[in-house]
Motif scaffolding. Structure first.
Motif, PDB file in Angstrom:
ATOM      1  N   ILE A   1      -9.958  19.837   7.649  1.00 60.07           N
ATOM      2  CA  ILE A   1     -10.877  19.762   6.685  1.00 60.07           C
ATOM      3  C   ILE A   1     -10.749  19.578   4.889  1.00 60.07           C
ATOM      4  CG2 ILE A   1     -13.523  18.649   6.856  1.00 60.07           C
ATOM      5  CD1 ILE A   1     -12.228  17.797   8.934  1.00 60.07           C
ATOM      6  N   ASP A   2     -10.719  20.906   4.954  1.00 61.27           N
ATOM      7  CA  ASP A   2     -10.545  21.384   3.452  1.00 61.27           C
ATOM      8  C   ASP A   2     -10.025  22.323   3.104  1.00 61.27           C
ATOM      9  OD1 ASP A   2     -12.101  24.127   3.956  1.00 61.27           O
ATOM     10  OD2 ASP A   2     -14.114  22.882   4.239  1.00 61.27           O
TER      11      ASP A   2
ATOM     12  N   SER B   1      -1.101  12.418   6.278  1.00 62.25           N
ATOM     13  CA  SER B   1       0.130  13.233   6.509  1.00 62.25           C
ATOM     14  C   SER B   1      -0.126  14.255   5.782  1.00 62.25           C
ATOM     15  CB  SER B   1       1.366  12.663   5.803  1.00 62.25           C
ATOM     16  OG  SER B   1       1.471  12.568   4.934  1.00 62.25           O
ATOM     17  N   GLU B   2      -0.923  14.695   4.390  1.00 61.32           N
ATOM     18  CA  GLU B   2      -1.223  15.409   3.709  1.00 61.32           C
ATOM     19  C   GLU B   2      -1.683  16.259   4.514  1.00 61.32           C
ATOM     20  OE1 GLU B   2      -0.152  12.635   1.217  1.00 61.32           O
ATOM     21  OE2 GLU B   2      -1.505  12.653   2.313  1.00 61.32           O
ATOM     22  N   ALA B   3      -3.331  15.657   5.331  1.00 53.89           N
ATOM     23  CA  ALA B   3      -3.626  16.834   5.783  1.00 53.89           C
ATOM     24  C   ALA B   3      -2.886  17.345   7.470  1.00 53.89           C
ATOM     25  CB  ALA B   3      -5.115  15.992   6.835  1.00 53.89           C
ATOM     26  N   ALA B   4      -2.282  16.132   8.072  1.00 50.31           N
ATOM     27  CA  ALA B   4      -1.853  16.509   8.934  1.00 50.31           C
ATOM     28  C   ALA B   4      -0.251  18.644   9.600  1.00 50.31           C
ATOM     29  CB  ALA B   4      -0.553  15.269   9.628  1.00 50.31           C
ATOM     30  N   GLN B   5      -0.748  18.326   7.678  1.00 49.48           N
ATOM     31  CA  GLN B   5       0.758  19.586   7.660  1.00 49.48           C
ATOM     32  C   GLN B   5      -0.208  20.466   7.865  1.00 49.48           C
ATOM     33  OE1 GLN B   5       1.786  20.867   3.337  1.00 49.48           O
ATOM     34  NE2 GLN B   5      -0.097  18.997   2.619  1.00 49.48           N
ATOM     35  N   TYR B   6      -1.377  20.636   7.600  1.00 49.60           N
ATOM     36  CA  TYR B   6      -2.274  22.177   8.170  1.00 49.60           C
ATOM     37  C   TYR B   6      -2.933  21.860   9.421  1.00 49.60           C
ATOM     38  CZ  TYR B   6      -2.813  22.026   3.360  1.00 49.60           C
ATOM     39  OH  TYR B   6      -1.904  22.696   2.066  1.00 49.60           O
TER      40      TYR B   6
ATOM     41  N   VAL C   1      -7.690  27.574   4.963  1.00 48.53           N
ATOM     42  CA  VAL C   1      -7.657  25.748   5.649  1.00 48.53           C
ATOM     43  C   VAL C   1      -8.810  26.226   6.928  1.00 48.53           C
ATOM     44  CG1 VAL C   1      -6.511  24.311   6.766  1.00 48.53           C
ATOM     45  CG2 VAL C   1      -5.575  25.364   4.997  1.00 48.53           C
ATOM     46  N   GLU C   2      -9.533  25.037   6.608  1.00 48.80           N
ATOM     47  CA  GLU C   2     -10.795  24.826   7.421  1.00 48.80           C
ATOM     48  C   GLU C   2     -10.821  23.639   7.875  1.00 48.80           C
ATOM     49  OE1 GLU C   2     -14.473  27.237   5.117  1.00 48.80           O
ATOM     50  OE2 GLU C   2     -13.950  25.526   4.697  1.00 48.80           O
TER      51      GLU C   2
ATOM     52  N   ASP D   1     -20.715  21.064  21.007  1.00 50.19           N
ATOM     53  CA  ASP D   1     -19.830  19.944  21.493  1.00 50.19           C
ATOM     54  C   ASP D   1     -18.526  20.095  20.722  1.00 50.19           C
ATOM     55  OD1 ASP D   1     -21.178  18.532  23.164  1.00 50.19           O
ATOM     56  OD2 ASP D   1     -22.954  18.204  21.356  1.00 50.19           O
ATOM     57  N   ALA D   2     -19.049  20.243  19.006  1.00 53.78           N
ATOM     58  CA  ALA D   2     -17.570  20.133  18.127  1.00 53.78           C
ATOM     59  C   ALA D   2     -18.443  21.452  16.714  1.00 53.78           C
ATOM     60  CB  ALA D   2     -17.924  18.920  17.461  1.00 53.78           C
ATOM     61  N   VAL D   3     -17.518  22.007  16.112  1.00 53.58           N
ATOM     62  CA  VAL D   3     -16.762  22.901  15.504  1.00 53.58           C
ATOM     63  C   VAL D   3     -17.025  22.533  14.305  1.00 53.58           C
ATOM     64  CG1 VAL D   3     -15.076  23.674  16.516  1.00 53.58           C
ATOM     65  CG2 VAL D   3     -16.351  25.329  15.667  1.00 53.58           C
ATOM     66  N   PHE D   4     -17.081  23.285  13.230  1.00 57.01           N
ATOM     67  CA  PHE D   4     -16.645  22.925  12.698  1.00 57.01           C
ATOM     68  C   PHE D   4     -16.671  24.694  11.348  1.00 57.01           C
ATOM     69  CE2 PHE D   4     -16.996  23.356   7.622  1.00 57.01           C
ATOM     70  CZ  PHE D   4     -15.767  22.423   6.952  1.00 57.01           C
ATOM     71  N   GLY D   5     -15.280  25.047  10.955  1.00 55.98           N
ATOM     72  CA  GLY D   5     -15.334  26.584  10.037  1.00 55.98           C
ATOM     73  C   GLY D   5     -14.673  27.238  10.806  1.00 55.98           C
TER      74      GLY D   5
END
Length: 367
Positions: free
Chosen positions: A149-150, A130-135, A282-283, A101-105
């Motif tokens: 996420i990171d 906003s710091e996340a949105a840039q990626y 970026v992950e 259903d979802a993915v990380f990585g």
């Protein structure tokens, strides 16, 4: 192709981390569920099972998972699929019958492949910093599909102790590594079998250009470069700074690695990252297109970006959280700085040339 995960080995090596899954959820606005294959994640509140597909290095706090499941009625099943490249490949191959259903990585070296293949649904967490949105990575409709996420920097690391004992000046730049003073001192990972290795290949393409990167690698090879299949062999077997037994004092690792080679009094570190050699990874997390439980999957993605979960990322996954409100370990602030100007390759160029670059590198360097 097979990829070997560097941070998974690092976690096992230091032996201080408990692998698990911590997801706690933010509620979303009510709305109708999108049909399977629509490319748009619904925002309806939902419970029930969520299968989260991850790379092998995914790790978060089990207590947070338990709290999330109790609070939301969502149960999370974790399925690991190798490194970022292998993970993305599997999602593309199974897009018509999603693995979960979802993915990380998925990382920025493979992000556009997943998006272009239609693997992901549209979803943007409410209150995304906003710091996340840039990626963030958008789909063809201009709506967000990959939620950052990171992030962290893949960089060359040096063993301060080795260079001090030998009376040799430490290298600082990529070009330094081709000099006679550093012959037979460097070990890196193969970009065809290692995600850090691929990141470093991209760093050299950024620095030397598509017309010059292979010449640079040939110069490295002529200067005694060793190439390992994965991060564990490079860091724990060949690098002198991990346990003092390896023969090579320069290794490809992460800018965060020196935070885990502290002196006994924790006032200094025995290794350091060369911040002029870094490529930023970026992950991402996302909702899979055609998910059986997309509304609950969206809540899982939202919680991965929550401050609570974000504050566990440095200790559990050796990366920086995208939420500026998240807690950063004191040792990271002093010993694990990020590069101020990381090397970069546009996502579109990576998508277009990635496989050819790896093929050309293999022919020129491995033979």
């Amino acid at each position: 192709m097979q990829h070997i995960t560097g941070r998974a080995a690092f976690m096992a090596g230091v032996g201080t981390l408990a692998l698990g899954l911590a997801l706690a959820g933010c509620s979303s606005d009510d709305g109708a569920a999108a049909p399977s294959g629509s490319g748009t994640a619904p925002v309806a509140a939902s419970t029930g099972p969520v299968t989260l597909i991850t790379h092998d290095s995914f790790a978060v706090d089990k207590k947070q998972l338990a709290a999330f499941e109790k609070q939301t009625g969502i149960t999370v099943k974790l399925v690991k699929q190798g490194d970022a490249g292998q993970l993305t490949n599997q999602l593309v191959l199974t897009k018509d019958s999603p693995l979960g259903d979802a993915v990380f990585g998925i990382d920025n070296t493979f992000a556009t492949r997943a998006v272009d293949a239609g693997v992901l649904a549209d979803h943007t967490p409410a209150g995304q910093p906003s710091e996340a949105a840039q990626y963030a990575v958008d789909g063809s409709d201009g709506k967000q599909q990959l939620t950052p996420i990171d992030y962290g920097d893949v960089c060359l690391n040096v063993d301060h102790t080795w260079f001090t004992k030998k009376g040799v000046a430490e290298p600082k730049t990529l070009d330094d590594l081709t000099q006679p003073a550093y012959k037979d001192l460097t070990v890196v990972e193969n970009p065809a079998t290692s995600s850090p290795g691929l990141a470093f290949l991209l760093a050299t393409i950024s620095a030397k250009g598509q017309d010059g990167y292979l010449d640079y690698w040939k110069a490295l090879k002529a200067n005694g470069l060793k190439i390992d299949q994965g991060w564990e062999d490079a860091y724990y077997t060949d690098f002198s700074g991990a346990d003092g037994k390896g023969p090579r004092p320069i290794v490809l690792s992460y800018s965060s690695s020196p935070a885990f080679t502290l002196s006994k009094d924790k006032t200094s570190t025995t290794t350091g990252a060369l911040l002029d050699t870094c490529f930023r990874q970026v992950e991402y997390a996302g909702v899979l297109n055609g998910a059986k439980n997309p509304a609950a999957a969206a809540k899982v993605v939202d919680w991965l970006q929550s401050t609570e979960v974000q504050s566990t990322i440095p200790d559990l996954m050796y990366m920086y959280p995208v939420d500026p409100a998240a807690t950063i370990p004191a040792a990271w602030k002093k010993f694990a700085p990020l590069a101020t100007k990381p090397l970069d390759v546009p996502a579109a160029d990576i998508t277009q040339h990635r496989e050819q670059w790896i093929k050309d590198w293999t022919a020129a360097v491995v033979g």
